[in-house]
Every structure is written in structure tokens, then in C-alpha cells.
Scaffold this motif. Sequence first.
Motif, PDB file in Angstrom:
ATOM      1  N   MET A   1       0.553  -1.175  -0.034  1.00  0.00           N
ATOM      2  CA  MET A   1      -0.183   0.223   0.017  1.00  0.00           C
ATOM      3  C   MET A   1       0.860   1.136   0.047  1.00  0.00           C
ATOM      4  O   MET A   1       1.745   1.462   0.875  1.00  0.00           O
ATOM      5  N   GLY A   2       0.440   2.078  -0.963  1.00  0.00           N
ATOM      6  CA  GLY A   2       1.183   3.460  -1.094  1.00  0.00           C
ATOM      7  C   GLY A   2       1.001   4.526  -0.001  1.00  0.00           C
ATOM      8  O   GLY A   2       0.113   4.221   0.988  1.00  0.00           O
ATOM      9  N   LYS A   3       1.781   5.455   0.214  1.00  0.00           N
ATOM     10  CA  LYS A   3       1.998   6.426   1.188  1.00  0.00           C
ATOM     11  C   LYS A   3       1.540   7.689   0.434  1.00  0.00           C
ATOM     12  O   LYS A   3       2.022   8.039  -0.519  1.00  0.00           O
ATOM     13  N   SER A   4       0.861   8.623   1.288  1.00  0.00           N
ATOM     14  CA  SER A   4       0.688   9.879   0.942  1.00  0.00           C
ATOM     15  C   SER A   4       1.637  10.836   1.439  1.00  0.00           C
ATOM     16  O   SER A   4       2.497  10.238   2.142  1.00  0.00           O
ATOM     17  N   GLU A 201      -4.497  17.305   1.682  1.00  0.00           N
ATOM     18  CA  GLU A 201      -3.723  17.340   0.589  1.00  0.00           C
ATOM     19  C   GLU A 201      -4.661  17.770  -0.510  1.00  0.00           C
ATOM     20  O   GLU A 201      -5.589  17.151  -0.956  1.00  0.00           O
ATOM     21  N   TYR A 202      -4.456  19.121  -0.877  1.00  0.00           N
ATOM     22  CA  TYR A 202      -4.911  19.585  -2.249  1.00  0.00           C
ATOM     23  C   TYR A 202      -4.476  19.133  -3.648  1.00  0.00           C
ATOM     24  O   TYR A 202      -3.258  19.155  -3.511  1.00  0.00           O
ATOM     25  N   CYS A 203      -5.479  18.558  -4.320  1.00  0.00           N
ATOM     26  CA  CYS A 203      -4.650  18.025  -5.702  1.00  0.00           C
ATOM     27  C   CYS A 203      -5.521  18.050  -6.917  1.00  0.00           C
ATOM     28  O   CYS A 203      -6.743  18.533  -6.719  1.00  0.00           O
ATOM     29  N   GLY A 204      -5.188  17.744  -7.926  1.00  0.00           N
ATOM     30  CA  GLY A 204      -6.063  17.890  -9.119  1.00  0.00           C
ATOM     31  C   GLY A 204      -5.639  18.767 -10.101  1.00  0.00           C
ATOM     32  O   GLY A 204      -4.648  19.648  -9.613  1.00  0.00           O
ATOM     33  N   GLU A 205      -6.224  18.844 -11.251  1.00  0.00           N
ATOM     34  CA  GLU A 205      -5.562  19.733 -12.305  1.00  0.00           C
ATOM     35  C   GLU A 205      -5.764  21.120 -12.003  1.00  0.00           C
ATOM     36  O   GLU A 205      -5.020  21.898 -12.446  1.00  0.00           O
ATOM     37  N   THR A 206      -6.768  21.396 -11.446  1.00  0.00           N
ATOM     38  CA  THR A 206      -7.244  23.074 -10.931  1.00  0.00           C
ATOM     39  C   THR A 206      -6.000  23.482 -10.199  1.00  0.00           C
ATOM     40  O   THR A 206      -5.472  24.541 -10.201  1.00  0.00           O
ATOM     41  N   ILE A 207      -5.543  22.659  -9.002  1.00  0.00           N
ATOM     42  CA  ILE A 207      -4.547  23.091  -8.089  1.00  0.00           C
ATOM     43  C   ILE A 207      -3.222  23.076  -8.876  1.00  0.00           C
ATOM     44  O   ILE A 207      -2.389  24.084  -8.578  1.00  0.00           O
ATOM     45  N   ASP A 267       2.033   8.407  -3.380  1.00  0.00           N
ATOM     46  CA  ASP A 267       2.231   7.309  -4.247  1.00  0.00           C
ATOM     47  C   ASP A 267       0.786   7.104  -4.861  1.00  0.00           C
ATOM     48  O   ASP A 267      -0.359   7.564  -4.201  1.00  0.00           O
ATOM     49  N   TYR A 268       0.688   6.596  -6.047  1.00  0.00           N
ATOM     50  CA  TYR A 268      -0.338   6.529  -6.766  1.00  0.00           C
ATOM     51  C   TYR A 268      -1.415   5.650  -6.218  1.00  0.00           C
ATOM     52  O   TYR A 268      -2.845   5.743  -6.222  1.00  0.00           O
ATOM     53  N   ASP A 269      -1.139   4.647  -5.124  1.00  0.00           N
ATOM     54  CA  ASP A 269      -2.039   3.966  -4.440  1.00  0.00           C
ATOM     55  C   ASP A 269      -2.066   4.269  -3.114  1.00  0.00           C
ATOM     56  O   ASP A 269      -2.579   3.533  -2.247  1.00  0.00           O
ATOM     57  N   ALA A 270      -1.658   5.317  -2.599  1.00  0.00           N
ATOM     58  CA  ALA A 270      -1.979   5.997  -1.372  1.00  0.00           C
ATOM     59  C   ALA A 270      -3.332   6.010  -0.769  1.00  0.00           C
ATOM     60  O   ALA A 270      -4.205   6.082  -1.759  1.00  0.00           O
ATOM     61  N   VAL A 271      -3.561   5.755   0.310  1.00  0.00           N
ATOM     62  CA  VAL A 271      -4.810   5.484   0.896  1.00  0.00           C
ATOM     63  C   VAL A 271      -5.221   6.708   1.925  1.00  0.00           C
ATOM     64  O   VAL A 271      -4.310   6.851   2.638  1.00  0.00           O
ATOM     65  N   TYR A 272      -6.316   7.322   1.824  1.00  0.00           N
ATOM     66  CA  TYR A 272      -6.702   8.512   2.498  1.00  0.00           C
ATOM     67  C   TYR A 272      -7.833   8.173   3.356  1.00  0.00           C
ATOM     68  O   TYR A 272      -8.519   7.088   2.970  1.00  0.00           O
ATOM     69  N   ASP A 273      -8.003   8.788   4.776  1.00  0.00           N
ATOM     70  CA  ASP A 273      -9.227   8.566   5.445  1.00  0.00           C
ATOM     71  C   ASP A 273     -10.445   9.185   4.826  1.00  0.00           C
ATOM     72  O   ASP A 273     -11.536   8.559   5.304  1.00  0.00           O
TER      73      ASP A 273
END
Length: 465
Positions: A1-4, A201-207, A267-273
Motif C-alpha cells: 500500500m502506497g503512502k501519501s 492534501e489539495y490536488c487535481g488539475e485545478t491546483i 504514491d498512486y495507490d496512497a490510501v486516505y481517510d
Amino acid sequence: MGKSIIDKIWEKHIVHKEEGKPDLMYIDLHLVHEVTSPQAFSGLRMKNRKVRRPDKTFATVDHNIPTDNRYDIKDAVALNQMTTLEKNCVEFGIELAGIDSPNQGIVHVIGPELGLTQPGMTIVCGDSHTSTHGAFGSIAFGIGTSEVEHVMATQTIWREKPKTLKLEINGELRKGVTAKDVILYIIASYGIDFGTGHVIEYCGETIRKMTMEERMTICNMSIEGGARAGLVSPDETTFTYMKGRKHIPEGENFLSAIEEWKQLASDYDAVYDKVISIDANDIAPMVSWGTNPAMTAKINDRIPTFKKCKTEIEKRSLERALEYMGLQEGQKIEEIKIQHVFIGSCTNSRIEDLRQAAHIARGRNVHPNVRALVVPGSQQVKKQAETEGLDTIFKQAGFEWRDSGCSMCLSMNNDIVPSGEHCASTSNRNFEGRQGSGARTHLVSPLMAAAAAINGRFVNVSELI
């Protein structure tokens, strides 16, 4: 499992870990200002302690400093706090951007400006909007005065590991919509507690399309959403902004640092709460109408009515807010008249913010019933703005052009909104009394603030661009 990125930074900074207890975290950068530090220094002195890492501590004066005449400090408490910080920094060997320094400014503006703020860091300051620095891919948060002393003495702090929240924004922002509108929209949509216990964590194409200054605005108000901090993974936009700044590595060291910083990305497979997704096209120019940042509406909307309240608590909250703000249920946002405009604060006082406001002010005049202030976030921002002629645009339009400081963001200096009067403010809080006893604060973007200054009321800035 990936990490943020949140997991990666947190794990790297653990000094001591024990099951069922908070982690002891190492702190990379401690920022200090005149208001929350005096008691901490006194505590060190009483216990005969030194500042453990003065080289990782940096101080400035910002909250109390007058912005009309910085040497005319009439408030005895403010003067004492500023002179005390100067003496403490000399005694404990801490670098200070004092009243005469060309580097002086709001602590959350000068940190990135001077290159003190860097990816992967843990950063603390005795100020709640320390989350601003998270825009660079750092975990940055505010601390209390007793914790300020603890960090000074040990360069560590006890903290429970936060939960993680991924907030993804995709799509194109509409004309006239800024980063400030984005964060106000988020808080209006999800409330002042949606981020409680989390680092966002703010992400996405707009950010990703946003500049560093826009990202700082987003991260700055993470606290208003209840979060412990907010951050953005570093990328080429981050590295380009950082290059050549005073405390940033140079040459091969900078290139090596970039390679290390790139590894921080989640990581691409990071898991978030928790995960939230937002369509940027839904966002419009925003105006807060109530007494917390969630009480915000789109410029073309109306203040809510009692009929729309789902609970008695919501109804009482609306009733109290309307009474304090002197507004009516169902009133159009564009009908709200203002008497003051404040363009500044750690949220919106950087050069890009001033350029936006100047774009609206150019060739126009401040409404005769409005007093409008423009307060750069640092002396460097002020110098750059004056080099570009922005100060001339503002002054010709009838705005007051000031020195750097926190100014009208909070009633801790000379710049106060009189009781019962309305202020269009680019700051981050609209609580009762925030800008002065009885002051009525409306949170907006620099574009919207400048437009309100010209018109004496809120207007859709999209139609002016």
C-alpha cells in the motif's frame, strides 16, 4: 500500500514513538513573531535554558506594527512586545527581520519569500495560519505559547498523527474566480469542521495549474475548515518559485534537493481517510455574509432564509449572524453596501494579489462612502509593487497605500473597522469583533474587494474584467 506525502513527512520526523501516545516530532523551522513569543522567552530564561537551534528559528514583527507610520507606535503594549522581541532575539541569537529590515513582513509571507519554507519540512509558528507554508509540500501548523517555548528548548513537539484528507479539484475556473473563491467555496460547501483532525492534501488539475501564491491562499485557510494543516505536493511550479531565493540551496545542491523533494509526492495507490472531489466550474466569486467562513454565498445568490434552516440550531445561528451583521434573510449579496475595504493579510497580500486588485482599480475611483486600504504582505512585496507602478494606480484611484504588516486583518493595531460598519476584506476570518468591536467583515478575493471599493457594494467582478 502506497503512502501519501503526509505519511512520508510525518514518519521521517518522528523522534520518539510509543503506542497509545502522541509522537515526538522534530521541527525543521520555527517562525516567531512579537505577540506569542514573550512568555516563551521568559520561560526559557526562568529555567536557564537556551534556544536549542537558533539557526532553525526566524523572527519578525508583523501583528502590531503600524502600517501608516511604522515608527509612530502609540500603543504601549504593542511597543513593548516589539522591543521585547528585539532584545530576546539578540540575547538568544535568533535572526530577526525587524522594523528596519528590508525583509520585514507578515511571517507567512516572508517565510516562502526568503526561501526559509521548503518541501518536506515540519514548520511551526505561534499563529494559526502557519498552514500557508504547506503550499510547498510541508506539514506546517500553528502552536500555542507553551508549545513555542517547548520547540525553542528542544526543537521538537508532541503531536498525535493526524488523519489524511484528499481534496481533489478538477476543471477550469471561470472568469473572475480566484484561489480565494475556491477555498471560500469549499468551506461554504462542507462547513467549518469538515477537516477536523485531518491534514488536507489539495490536488487535481485545478491546483496544479495554480501559481505558488494561489496555492498559499488555499492552504492558508485550511484552518477555517477545521483542518490541522493543508498542503500541496511540490512540482516544477514549486521549484521554479524557489530557485534563487536567499535560503535555497544553489547549483548542484539545488538540483539534488529537487530530486529528493520529488520523492515526497503521494504514491498512486496512497490510501486516505477521507476523499472529496470538486468540479472547478461550480465555483463563482464568493462573499461571506455571516460570522464564520461557512456563511458564504456566490455573488449572484442571496442570504439564506429561515425556511431553509433544517434545525433549530441552524435557525438560531442564522438569526444571530443576521443581527450582528445588520442584514436580512433572503437579501441579495449584491445589495450589501460596504464602508471599508482591506486588501492585505497573510491570505492575500502578495504581489499577484496586488496586481489583481490594481487591474480593477486602474482608471477608476474609490466610492466616496468607502475607505480602502492596500497593505503589502512584506517590504519586498511593497518594493516590487512600487517598481511596477501598482502603488500609483491605487493612490490615483483613492486607495491608501501602506507599509507591510497584518494591519486590518485583526484588531491588534491602528487599523480598525468602526462598530456597525461593513468591510470587504481579503483576510481569512469574519468572526464577531475580528476587525474591531462590532465590525462587520465580509471575506472576498482581491478582485472582489477592489470592485466593492469602486462601487460601494458587492458586484460580480466577472462583469468588470
